[in-house]
Design a protein around this motif. Structure first.
Motif, PDB file in Angstrom:
ATOM      1  N   GLY A  71      23.596   8.748   5.159  1.00 28.81           N
ATOM      2  CA  GLY A  71      22.286   8.097   5.040  1.00 28.81           C
ATOM      3  C   GLY A  71      21.966   8.135   3.563  1.00 28.81           C
ATOM      4  O   GLY A  71      20.632   7.795   3.092  1.00 28.81           O
ATOM      5  N   ASN A  72      22.816   8.618   2.870  1.00 34.11           N
ATOM      6  CA  ASN A  72      22.429   8.657   1.588  1.00 34.11           C
ATOM      7  C   ASN A  72      22.692   7.307   0.807  1.00 34.11           C
ATOM      8  O   ASN A  72      23.530   7.297  -0.059  1.00 34.11           O
ATOM      9  CB  ASN A  72      23.390   9.889   0.709  1.00 34.11           C
ATOM     10  N   VAL A  73      21.962   6.233   0.944  1.00 32.37           N
ATOM     11  CA  VAL A  73      22.177   5.069   0.646  1.00 32.37           C
ATOM     12  C   VAL A  73      20.624   4.686  -0.053  1.00 32.37           C
ATOM     13  O   VAL A  73      19.571   4.951   0.642  1.00 32.37           O
ATOM     14  CB  VAL A  73      22.493   3.997   1.567  1.00 32.37           C
ATOM     15  N   ALA A  74      20.559   3.969  -1.169  1.00 31.71           N
ATOM     16  CA  ALA A  74      19.353   3.556  -1.802  1.00 31.71           C
ATOM     17  C   ALA A  74      19.696   2.190  -2.618  1.00 31.71           C
ATOM     18  O   ALA A  74      20.710   1.965  -2.844  1.00 31.71           O
ATOM     19  CB  ALA A  74      18.878   4.669  -2.749  1.00 31.71           C
ATOM     20  N   LEU A  75      18.379   1.677  -3.025  1.00 42.00           N
ATOM     21  CA  LEU A  75      18.731   0.426  -3.995  1.00 42.00           C
ATOM     22  C   LEU A  75      17.878   0.652  -5.067  1.00 42.00           C
ATOM     23  O   LEU A  75      16.703   1.065  -5.118  1.00 42.00           O
ATOM     24  CB  LEU A  75      18.115  -0.631  -2.985  1.00 42.00           C
ATOM     25  N   VAL A  76      18.257   0.059  -6.262  1.00 43.20           N
ATOM     26  CA  VAL A  76      17.588   0.016  -7.388  1.00 43.20           C
ATOM     27  C   VAL A  76      17.745  -1.205  -8.111  1.00 43.20           C
ATOM     28  O   VAL A  76      18.479  -2.059  -8.427  1.00 43.20           O
ATOM     29  CB  VAL A  76      18.232   1.185  -8.611  1.00 43.20           C
ATOM     30  N   SER A  77      16.506  -1.598  -8.515  1.00 39.01           N
ATOM     31  CA  SER A  77      16.359  -2.940  -9.183  1.00 39.01           C
ATOM     32  C   SER A  77      15.922  -2.479 -10.785  1.00 39.01           C
ATOM     33  O   SER A  77      15.202  -1.714 -11.085  1.00 39.01           O
ATOM     34  CB  SER A  77      15.018  -3.704  -8.822  1.00 39.01           C
ATOM     35  N   LEU A  78      16.800  -3.268 -11.468  1.00 36.51           N
ATOM     36  CA  LEU A  78      16.684  -3.110 -13.159  1.00 36.51           C
ATOM     37  C   LEU A  78      15.566  -3.814 -13.729  1.00 36.51           C
ATOM     38  O   LEU A  78      15.417  -4.090 -14.779  1.00 36.51           O
ATOM     39  CB  LEU A  78      18.014  -3.457 -13.875  1.00 36.51           C
ATOM     40  N   GLY A  79      14.511  -4.491 -12.869  1.00 39.93           N
ATOM     41  CA  GLY A  79      13.379  -4.964 -13.487  1.00 39.93           C
ATOM     42  C   GLY A  79      13.451  -6.429 -13.845  1.00 39.93           C
ATOM     43  O   GLY A  79      14.446  -7.101 -13.436  1.00 39.93           O
ATOM     44  N   ASP A  80      12.612  -7.015 -14.454  1.00 38.39           N
ATOM     45  CA  ASP A  80      12.251  -8.340 -14.588  1.00 38.39           C
ATOM     46  C   ASP A  80      12.497  -9.138 -13.281  1.00 38.39           C
ATOM     47  O   ASP A  80      13.110  -9.841 -13.128  1.00 38.39           O
ATOM     48  CB  ASP A  80      13.541  -8.895 -15.681  1.00 38.39           C
ATOM     49  N   LEU A  81      11.395  -8.809 -12.604  1.00 33.06           N
ATOM     50  CA  LEU A  81      11.229  -9.206 -11.246  1.00 33.06           C
ATOM     51  C   LEU A  81      10.581 -10.701 -10.992  1.00 33.06           C
ATOM     52  O   LEU A  81      11.270 -11.157  -9.928  1.00 33.06           O
ATOM     53  CB  LEU A  81      10.251  -8.336 -10.553  1.00 33.06           C
ATOM     54  N   GLY A  82       9.975 -11.435 -12.021  1.00 31.81           N
ATOM     55  CA  GLY A  82       9.512 -12.689 -11.840  1.00 31.81           C
ATOM     56  C   GLY A  82       9.989 -13.516 -12.838  1.00 31.81           C
ATOM     57  O   GLY A  82      10.345 -13.265 -13.841  1.00 31.81           O
ATOM     58  N   GLU A  83       9.786 -14.738 -12.486  1.00 33.84           N
ATOM     59  CA  GLU A  83      10.271 -15.864 -13.368  1.00 33.84           C
ATOM     60  C   GLU A  83       9.196 -15.973 -14.575  1.00 33.84           C
ATOM     61  O   GLU A  83       7.818 -16.169 -14.258  1.00 33.84           O
ATOM     62  CB  GLU A  83      10.135 -17.308 -12.768  1.00 33.84           C
ATOM     63  N   SER A  84       9.578 -15.869 -15.961  1.00 30.38           N
ATOM     64  CA  SER A  84       8.679 -15.993 -16.802  1.00 30.38           C
ATOM     65  C   SER A  84       8.286 -17.188 -17.498  1.00 30.38           C
ATOM     66  O   SER A  84       8.217 -17.785 -18.481  1.00 30.38           O
ATOM     67  CB  SER A  84       9.316 -15.416 -18.100  1.00 30.38           C
ATOM     68  N   LYS A  85       7.465 -18.034 -16.342  1.00 28.22           N
ATOM     69  CA  LYS A  85       7.104 -19.199 -16.474  1.00 28.22           C
ATOM     70  C   LYS A  85       5.954 -19.670 -15.501  1.00 28.22           C
ATOM     71  O   LYS A  85       6.138 -19.141 -14.473  1.00 28.22           O
ATOM     72  CB  LYS A  85       8.121 -20.401 -16.651  1.00 28.22           C
ATOM     73  N   SER A  86       5.351 -20.834 -15.428  1.00 28.58           N
ATOM     74  CA  SER A  86       4.508 -21.243 -14.506  1.00 28.58           C
ATOM     75  C   SER A  86       5.332 -21.567 -13.174  1.00 28.58           C
ATOM     76  O   SER A  86       6.163 -22.345 -13.427  1.00 28.58           O
ATOM     77  CB  SER A  86       3.590 -22.375 -14.801  1.00 28.58           C
ATOM     78  N   VAL A  87       5.045 -21.125 -12.012  1.00 27.95           N
ATOM     79  CA  VAL A  87       5.692 -21.864 -10.645  1.00 27.95           C
ATOM     80  C   VAL A  87       4.816 -22.552  -9.978  1.00 27.95           C
ATOM     81  O   VAL A  87       5.080 -23.260  -9.218  1.00 27.95           O
ATOM     82  CB  VAL A  87       5.896 -20.406  -9.966  1.00 27.95           C
ATOM     83  N   ARG A  88       3.730 -22.949 -10.707  1.00 26.61           N
ATOM     84  CA  ARG A  88       2.790 -24.168 -10.187  1.00 26.61           C
ATOM     85  C   ARG A  88       2.533 -24.962 -11.477  1.00 26.61           C
ATOM     86  O   ARG A  88       1.293 -24.917 -11.728  1.00 26.61           O
ATOM     87  CB  ARG A  88       1.619 -23.490  -9.346  1.00 26.61           C
TER      88      ARG A  88
END
Length: 587
Positions: A86-103
């Motif tokens: 059970g020693n399992v994990a997830l790490v995100s290194l950031g910059d999660l969203g698009e740096s522009k308008s999505v609409r």
């Protein structure tokens, strides 16, 4: 609310303005935050698995790659849940969203850094079936239309991702910690907003963590940040991150920039450091660098006991080299493997390097394969000087001089050279640019003179102090000092000699003694400049309906609102100079 089976459906809900708050499915505090969270994990086991995701830059309009990548990861992580206690994990290194308008037809608001963006990212990261951690990147506080301050934006980021602090520490196995640091500066950045800045409080916390978990007691730390530290030796992009001062952690602050590698060298408990930021694939050998190398291959790199690893991206629209990859870490008491999860190849897992512990304070790494993408080497790889050591001479491009140096040939795109100034600063030539390199790690720091004003000129380094031999210090103020008492660095001048135009340009250092140009402004300033230009264009179009109106800005030496420094020349001053016969030259 559980995440729907279709992430595209979630994207539709969020992008259409749905007001439902998407919680983090199955979220629970990191293992070190409470005994209740430890029950499903066996921290006496030495086996662990960590999935590492690079820059997601989620765009609700293009969710297919995220759906495919998530499903591939779920299969991999489920397999390891049983075998690794059970020693399992997830790490995100950031910059999660698009740096522009999505609409774009509705609004110019950037998606990255908004509440909508982070709620969507939290739902996505929470859908992998294992606890996740996240560090903030340079785009994660970019909600500039929604929040007035970095502090307010950061508070939302922490709340949505269930983070009590910007940093995190999670025990993943016996005496094995995952440690992460978050960039907390965007609006308040002195220079480029895309510098990844770890604040002083986090840096002090991190220093205490490594002191409290020494290698001699058997502790092993795996560190996660959005950008890598100076001295990591990873492949970088000169045309983007290096010249703009956003390549390394705390890039523009010399002492803080070097602090991270100093901690790595001092504390052998730091076994690996994972970063993203560059959007480069994992097929190059120098997407992973080892703390030691065979003496026959070159000088000792002095990276403590730490392996550094670059992490690629999941979505094809954000990849610089067409790679769509993530990292997988598999570890036990003997060491660990760094693997690639290839999202373009059905989520196949490839071993890239095997690292074996040699006692508590040393480790040996072995690459599992040669460069897979060697044909891209010239395009992406940045030359880094090598000063040599007791077994090796400096590389062939090293320029040695005791007093003064004047190049006998004009600079071309092919010129490669580097040298130490008497003050200890390191300057070098690459691709027609003059670059400053860190004096300790020889990692590239930034652009000094661009090819636009340097090509076809010669470089000279001459003594510029008084005839009495006055030596000055760049580390301490000279106010009231006796010139003859300071003996740290001879005053020198770096000159650009244009034989054709008969001109000499003095390259003046910054006030702190550094030479690289911190010329990319804060993104908030540039956004306001763009808005003023847009308003001017609208007025010009209304007033001058019968003819095309040209709108220009009055600042100097900046000639663009882009966040990329490609040129350093000032027209009419260092470029397009008048020649003796009245003609002009354009360099």
């Amino acid at each position: 609310m559980r995440l729907s089976n279709s992430l595209a459906g979630l994207a539709t809900l969020l992008i259409s303005g749905g007001d439902a708050f998407v919680t983090r499915p199955g979220a629970f505090p990191p293992l070190v935050r409470g005994a209740a969270a430890l029950k499903a994990h066996d921290l006496s086991s030495d086996k662990f698995t960590v999935g590492v995701l690079g820059d997601l830059h989620i765009d609700p309009r293009f969710m297919e790659d995220y759906e495919v990548g998530r499903d591939q990861w779920v299969n991999i992580l489920n397999q390891h849940k049983e075998t690794h206690s059970g020693n399992v994990a997830l790490v995100s290194l950031g910059d999660l969203g698009e740096s522009k308008s999505v609409r774009p037809t509705e609004t110019n608001e950037l998606f990255a850094g908004t509440t909508e963006c982070h709620e969507m990212a939290a739902a996505f990261l929470g859908s992998f079936g294992v606890p996740y951690e996240v560090v903030g990147g340079n785009h994660d506080l970019e909600g500039i239309d929604e929040f007035d301050t970095d502090a307010a934006n950061l508070e939302m980021f922490l709340r949505v991702h269930n983070k009590p602090t910007p940093q995190f520490m999670r025990q993943i196995a016996d005496k094995t910690l995952l440690v992460g640091l978050t960039s907390t500066v965007f609006r308040d950045a002195k220079y480029t907003s895309h510098e990844v800045t770890i604040d002083a409080a986090q840096l002090a916390w991190f220093e205490q963590v490594v002191k409290d978990h020494p290698a001699e007691d058997g502790w092993k730390l795996f560190v996660f940040t959005h950008a890598p530290p100076n001295g990591s030796g990873l492949r970088v992009l000169q045309e983007n991150h290096v010249v703009n001062g956003c390549c390394w952690l705390n890039h523009s602050n010399e002492a803080e920039c070097r602090k991270f590698i100093e901690l790595v060298r001092e504390h052998r408990c730091i076994k690996a450091w994972f970063s993203g930021h560059f959007h480069l694939g994992q097929d190059y050998q120098d997407s992973i660098t080892f703390p030691t190398i065979d003496p026959k291959d070159g000088p000792y790199p002095n990276r403590g006991s730490c392996v550094f690893a670059q992490t690629s991206v999941m979505r094809k629209g954000t990849s610089r080299d067409t790679r769509q990859q993530s990292r997988l870490i598999r570890g036990d008491k003997e060491g660990f493997q760094i693997c690639t999860v290839d999202h373009k190849n059905g989520g196949s897992v490839r071993v890239d390097a095997t690292i074996t512990y040699r006692g508590d304070d040393n480790e040996i790494g072995v690459y599992a394969h040669d460069d897979v993408a060697y044909k891209h080497d010239k395009f992406f790889k940045v030359y880094q000087p090598s000063a040599g050591d007791d077994l090796h001479e400096p590389d062939d491009a090293s320029v040695q001089f005791d007093d003064e140096m004047i190049m006998d040939k004009p600079i071309t795109k092919e010129t490669v050279a580097w040298w130490y100034m008497d003050c200890g600063r390191v300057l070098g030539m690459l691709n027609g640019n003059l670059i400053e390199y860190d004096k300790s790690t020889l990692a590239p720091l930034g652009l000094v003179v661009g090819a636009d004003e340097l090509l076809n000129k010669r470089i000279a380094v001459i003594n510029s102090g008084e005839e009495t031999g006055c030596l000055i210090s760049y580390d301490e103020g000279m106010e009231g000092a006796d010139c003859g008492t300071v003996q740290e660095a001879r005053e020198q001048a770096v000159l650009l000699i244009d034989d054709e135009a008969g001109t000499v340009t003095v390259v003046q250092p910054n006030e702190d003694g550094s030479y690289w140009r911190k010329i990319v402004r804060n993104k908030m300033i540039r956004m306001k400049e763009v808005r003023r230009e847009r308003a001017a264009k609208a007025l010009a179009a209304a007033l001058m309906q019968d003819k095309e109106a040209k709108v220009v800005s009055s600042w100097g030496p900046y000639t663009t609102t882009s966040g990329t420094a490609k040129k350093t020349g000032v027209t009419g001053v260092t470029t397009n100079l008048a020649t003796p016969n009245g003609a002009t030259t354009s360099k």
